[in-house]
Each structure stands twice: as C-alpha cells, then as structure tokens.
Design a protein around this motif. Structure first.
Motif, PDB file in Angstrom:
ATOM      1  N   ARG A  81       0.798  -1.210   0.000  1.00 51.29           N
ATOM      2  CA  ARG A  81       0.000   0.000   0.000  1.00 51.29           C
ATOM      3  C   ARG A  81       0.838   1.270   0.000  1.00 51.29           C
ATOM      4  O   ARG A  81       0.437   2.299  -0.518  1.00 51.29           O
ATOM      5  CB  ARG A  81      -0.804   0.058   1.332  1.00 51.29           C
ATOM      6  CG  ARG A  81      -1.849  -0.946   1.562  1.00 51.29           C
ATOM      7  CD  ARG A  81      -2.380  -0.851   2.990  1.00 51.29           C
ATOM      8  NE  ARG A  81      -1.339  -1.145   3.973  1.00 51.29           N
ATOM      9  CZ  ARG A  81      -1.486  -0.932   5.285  1.00 51.29           C
ATOM     10  NH1 ARG A  81      -2.600  -0.383   5.759  1.00 51.29           N
ATOM     11  NH2 ARG A  81      -0.535  -1.254   6.137  1.00 51.29           N
ATOM     12  N   ASP A 207       6.001   2.015  10.427  1.00 55.73           N
ATOM     13  CA  ASP A 207       5.365   1.303   9.315  1.00 55.73           C
ATOM     14  C   ASP A 207       4.678   2.305   8.369  1.00 55.73           C
ATOM     15  O   ASP A 207       3.662   2.908   8.727  1.00 55.73           O
ATOM     16  CB  ASP A 207       4.336   0.299   9.861  1.00 55.73           C
ATOM     17  CG  ASP A 207       3.847  -0.631   8.767  1.00 55.73           C
ATOM     18  OD1 ASP A 207       3.961  -1.854   8.946  1.00 55.73           O
ATOM     19  OD2 ASP A 207       3.354  -0.146   7.729  1.00 55.73           O
ATOM     20  N   GLY A 209       3.001   1.989   5.569  1.00 49.51           N
ATOM     21  CA  GLY A 209       1.639   1.662   5.123  1.00 49.51           C
ATOM     22  C   GLY A 209       0.615   1.985   6.203  1.00 49.51           C
ATOM     23  O   GLY A 209      -0.444   2.567   5.931  1.00 49.51           O
ATOM     24  N   ASP A 210       0.925   1.638   7.443  1.00 51.22           N
ATOM     25  CA  ASP A 210       0.006   1.920   8.558  1.00 51.22           C
ATOM     26  C   ASP A 210      -0.133   3.424   8.794  1.00 51.22           C
ATOM     27  O   ASP A 210      -1.228   3.926   9.076  1.00 51.22           O
ATOM     28  CB  ASP A 210       0.502   1.259   9.850  1.00 51.22           C
ATOM     29  CG  ASP A 210       0.289  -0.255   9.840  1.00 51.22           C
ATOM     30  OD1 ASP A 210      -0.205  -0.780   8.822  1.00 51.22           O
ATOM     31  OD2 ASP A 210       0.644  -0.904  10.848  1.00 51.22           O
ATOM     32  N   LYS A 216      -3.555  -2.704  10.001  1.00 49.93           N
ATOM     33  CA  LYS A 216      -4.323  -3.796   9.381  1.00 49.93           C
ATOM     34  C   LYS A 216      -4.314  -5.009  10.295  1.00 49.93           C
ATOM     35  O   LYS A 216      -3.470  -5.101  11.200  1.00 49.93           O
ATOM     36  CB  LYS A 216      -3.763  -4.119   8.001  1.00 49.93           C
ATOM     37  CG  LYS A 216      -2.266  -4.412   7.941  1.00 49.93           C
ATOM     38  CD  LYS A 216      -1.824  -4.627   6.507  1.00 49.93           C
ATOM     39  CE  LYS A 216      -0.449  -5.261   6.431  1.00 49.93           C
ATOM     40  NZ  LYS A 216       0.671  -4.351   6.363  1.00 49.93           N
TER      41      LYS A 216
HETATM   42 MG   LIG Z   1       3.496  -1.814   6.145  1.00 54.01          MG
END
Ligand SMILES: [Mg+2]
Ligand SMILES: O=P(O)(O)OC[C@H]1O[C@H](OP(=O)(O)OP(=O)(O)O)[C@H](O)[C@@H]1O
Ligand SMILES: O=c1cc[nH]c(=O)[nH]1
Length: 217
Positions: A81, A207, A209-210, A216
C-alpha cells in the motif's frame, strides 16, 4: 546498479523527511500522505534530470521557442500500500506516464520474525521498451523490491528500471546490488543506519503503510 542519493544538501526536502519521521507529527495521516507525495514530487524532479530528451519547437502567441521534452515512455509502478502516496507525487509531475500497481506483503508462515514476500495482485501496463519507475517509500531488507522486479520482467522487457525509495537501509541496498541487473537505477532520499531484529529500518519512521492508511489485521 547505479545509486543516486538526493538529500545530501540542505533543502526543503529535509523538512518533509523530518515530518514523516517525527512521532509528534507523523500520526496526522493526511499530512503523512501529503509529505510522502511532496517528497515524490521532489524526487520526480531530480530523476527527470537523468532521463532522455528530444528537441521540440513550441508555438507561443508571439513566436516559436526551441526547448526539450522527455523522449522516454514512462510507466509508474507502485508497490501497495505504502507506494500509493509516492505514486501520486510522481504522477503530479509525470502526468503523461502510464500506471501499474503490484502488491507485496510480508507473510510470516512460522509465526516468528522470519518472513517471505507474497506478490499476489498485479495490474501492469505493457512494460516492453518502457522506462519503469518502481516506487516504494521503504527499502528495508530489499526482498519486496526484488520479488516485484522478478514479476515485472516475467513477461516483459523494460529498457530501464528506476527504483525510487524514500528511506533505505544499507542491508536493503546491498540486497538489491546483489540481485538486480545493470539496467536498474536506485534513487534514495535518505540513507539510514541499519535494520532492527524485526527488519524495520532504524531510525526509519515505523510502518509507512500503517501511517498512511491505518493499521491492518
Ligand atoms: Mg506496512
Ligand atoms: O525491503 P522489505 O524488507 O521488503 O520491506 C519493505 C516493504 O515493507 C513495506 O511494506 P509492507 O509490507 O509494510 O506493506 P504495506 O505497504 O501494506 O504496509 C514497504 O512499503 C515495502 O514494500
Ligand atoms: O521500517 C520499515 C520496514 C518495512 N516497512 C516499513 O513500513 N517500515
């Protein structure tokens, strides 16, 4: 593989890099995404100096101006992502580029810190004879980029591949140097110290993406 480091001088790029790392700022996810996008815009500009150009003549209301335009066919390919905000930044500048998307995630089959990379989703345009810009903000172990690169060249032969990362660990750069061919360039905005025991970049930012899209399951 040729490596380009772009943040060695003082510039506003350091403000954006500072904000995505800063624990007091980075949890504002809209600002985090926009900062990655802004870094993408700066990296796109720097990378554009390395592309091939052709001469063109522009008709103005008052005459003709000789100038140059990019002559390579560009494909932006981001890794989901976290690559999405970087993709937006590149697309803001290379608005004529084609677009491709690939997923890569760490899979922990043994429920410990060991992992393999799963590349499960791909939406690729035709990459033959194109210049591919492979976009992912984080280069940690380098395994995601190498796994995605394998997918990209499975059924296509791009002319050149520019891998663009915001933060890189030395271990990841070494992994790419070992596994990627000569037609690959690596663009790095900021080189960090090392990986920790969970293969996260130190000092890094956490992170990506987070921070951009939430945690997630
Ligand atoms: Mg990630
Ligand atoms: O160099 P590596 O060790 O392969 O790690 C880097 C990868 O990790 C992150 O993605 P992540 O797996 O967290 O997925 P996400 O973007 O969905 O959060 C990052 O965006 C890279 O794709
Ligand atoms: O430090 C890291 C390593 C992998 N993925 C991230 O988002 N951050």
């Amino acid at each position: 593989m040729k490596i380009h480091y772009i943040s060695e001088d003082n510039s506003v790029l350091n403000h954006f890099l500072g904000q995505i790392r800063n624990i007091n700022v980075q949890n504002d996810s809209m600002r985090f995404r926009r900062n990655i996008e802004r870094i993408g815009e700066i990296m796109a500009y720097e990378l554009s100096k390395n592309l091939s150009y052709k001469n063109v003549e522009i008709q103005t209301p008052l005459g003709i101006k000789k100038t140059t335009e990019i002559s390579e066919d560009l494909v932006l390919c981001s890794i989901l992502r976290a690559g999405l905000p970087l993709h937006n930044g590149f697309l803001n500048y290379f608005d004529h580029a084609e677009n491709s998307f690939v997923s890569a995630c760490r899979h922990h089959p043994n429920n410990d810190d060991s992992f393999e990379i799963l590349v499960e989703y791909q939406a690729l345009s035709n990459l033959n004879n194109k210049t591919v810009l492979l976009l992912d903000p984080m280069l940690a172990t380098g395994q995601s980029i190498v796994a995605v690169h394998e997918k990209l060249i499975e059924n296509a032969t791009p002319n050149e591949i520019h891998i663009v990362v915001v933060i890189a660990a030395p271990e990841g750069i070494a992994h790419l140097e070992k596994h990627l061919p000569e037609n690959c360039h690596l663009w790095v905005a900021s080189l960090d110290e090392k990986l920790n025991e969970k293969n996260y970049i130190v000092p890094g930012l956490g992170d990506a993406g987070d921070l951009a899209y939430g945690s997630k399951l």
